[in-house]
Motif scaffolding. Structure first.
Motif, short mmCIF file in Angstrom:
data_model
loop_
_atom_site.label_atom_id
_atom_site.label_comp_id
_atom_site.label_asym_id
_atom_site.label_seq_id
_atom_site.Cartn_x
_atom_site.Cartn_y
_atom_site.Cartn_z
N LEU A 8 0.82 -1.20 0.00
CA LEU A 8 0.00 0.00 0.00
C LEU A 8 0.86 1.26 0.00
N THR A 9 2.02 1.17 0.63
CA THR A 9 2.92 2.32 0.71
C THR A 9 3.44 2.72 -0.66
N SER A 170 -0.92 -6.04 6.19
CA SER A 170 -1.38 -4.98 5.27
C SER A 170 -2.44 -4.10 5.92
N LEU A 171 -3.27 -4.68 6.79
CA LEU A 171 -4.25 -3.88 7.53
C LEU A 171 -3.54 -2.86 8.42
N ILE A 172 -2.50 -3.30 9.09
CA ILE A 172 -1.71 -2.40 9.93
C ILE A 172 -1.06 -1.31 9.08
N ASN A 193 3.99 -8.83 11.75
CA ASN A 193 5.36 -8.41 11.49
C ASN A 193 5.65 -7.08 12.20
N ALA A 194 6.74 -7.05 12.98
CA ALA A 194 7.07 -5.86 13.76
C ALA A 194 7.38 -4.65 12.88
N GLY A 195 7.93 -4.91 11.69
CA GLY A 195 8.25 -3.80 10.79
C GLY A 195 7.01 -3.04 10.36
N PHE A 196 5.92 -3.75 10.10
CA PHE A 196 4.67 -3.09 9.72
C PHE A 196 4.12 -2.27 10.89
N ILE A 197 4.23 -2.81 12.10
CA ILE A 197 3.74 -2.10 13.28
C ILE A 197 4.52 -0.80 13.47
N ALA A 202 4.80 5.10 13.18
CA ALA A 202 5.59 6.26 12.76
C ALA A 202 4.80 7.18 11.85
N ALA A 203 3.86 6.60 11.10
CA ALA A 203 3.05 7.38 10.15
C ALA A 203 1.81 7.98 10.80
#
Length: 308
Positions: A8-9, A170-172, A193-197, A202-203
């Motif tokens: 999505l990014t 992807s929801l996160i 996945n911690a990276g998505f969180i 941050a956003a």
């Protein structure tokens, strides 16, 4: 610059909003039309999409095929086992060849690194139809369904129940881009996945992790779940046992907002992650959600091909 839709990014919040608006307009414009009738503007006339399937599919296969037909283009279905990719040809070489013959590539695969490599070497847009890491096209359909039900995305409260899988990731991601809150309710050791969180927080998105299903569901506008064991995933019995407290049933839905909606990307294991009473009940929007894979993906295709 080639527009890939691996996440999505890649599109960003403003373009996701534009794609959703386009999907709403196109869906409304063809109300009561035959399913294969081409949209009035036929924006992808003369274009062809190659669809590579390394995982089984119903909704992704049919929705992308029909999306291209309705946009005036066509699609080629490529099963991995019947292509040279399935016999050892490199992803890079496949990307180079397909780029000479088609206008875009959609792939449904396992390892996310594979789709990144495909996009690196492709000279045409590559669209993520699902990987083990993420499923952005599903979330586009989910967001479209939420908007259709009258909810605004900023400030929305979403509860995810169960496994922290690719759809949850992807929801996160969407929560960060579209500024809503997600509460993830699942057992320890099965977090997203911690990276998505980290990226979502941050956003400006709110992501809360809890091992209490009631806390996750309380006051939520949207309750979302998925199968407890994804395709090809090992350790099924242990996985299912850990997920039992997170079943979406009538008692859990009672803790959500009175007008809450239930979503599931399907296929559902009925009476496992969700009861029949919920998936067939008044809160369920799963059939609209499934149809919206088609409408949302039409707009994704238009964006990727520079028509939006």
């Amino acid at each position: 610059m080639t527009r890939h839709f691996l996440s999505l990014t890649d599109a960003g919040g403003d373009m996701i909003a534009a794609m959703l608006n386009d999907a709403i307009d196109r869906k409304a414009a063809r109300k009561a039309w035959p399913k294969a009738q081409v949209d009035a503007d036929a924006p992808l006339a003369g274009h062809v999409l190659a669809m590579i399937f390394e995982k089984n599919s119903t909704r992704t296969r049919v929705s992308f095929d029909m999306a291209m037909r309705q946009l005036g283009g066509s699609a080629l279905i490529m099963e991995a086992g019947s292509t040279q990719l399935g016999r050892g040809e490199t992803v890079a070489d496949t990307a180079r060849v397909l780029s000479r013959m088609v206008d875009a590539i959609m792939i449904r695969t396992d390892d996310h690194a594979k789709i990144e490599e495909l996009a690196h070497y492709a000279e045409v847009p590559v669209i993520n139809g699902l990987t083990d890491l993420s499923h952005p096209c599903q979330i586009m359909a989910d967001l479209l369904t939420v908007i259709e039900r009258g909810f605004a995305l900023p400030g929305l409260q979403v509860a995810w129940l169960g496994d922290g899988n690719n759809v949850a990731n992807s929801l996160i991601e969407a929560a960060g881009l579209m500024k809503f809150k997600v509460r993830i309710g699942g057992p320890a050791g099965y977090e997203p996945n911690a990276g998505f969180i980290d990226q979502a927080r941050a956003a400006g998105g709110q992501v809360i992790l809890t091992q209490d299903p009631v806390e996750a569901a309380r006051g939520a506008h949207v309750i979302v779940t998925d199968t407890w064991v994804s395709m090809g995933q090992a350790g099924g019995e242990k996985h299912i046992a850990a997920m039992q407290p997170f079943q979406v049933n009538a008692a859990l839905m009672a803790h959500a907002a009175p007008d809450a909606m239930f979503l599931h990307c399907l296929p559902a294991h009925r009476e496992e992650e969700v009861t029949n009473e919920v998936i067939d009940g008044p809160h369920s929007a799963v059939w609209d959600e499934a149809e919206n894979r088609l409408h949302a993906q039409k707009s994704v295709l238009l964006w990727a091909l520079g028509k939006l």
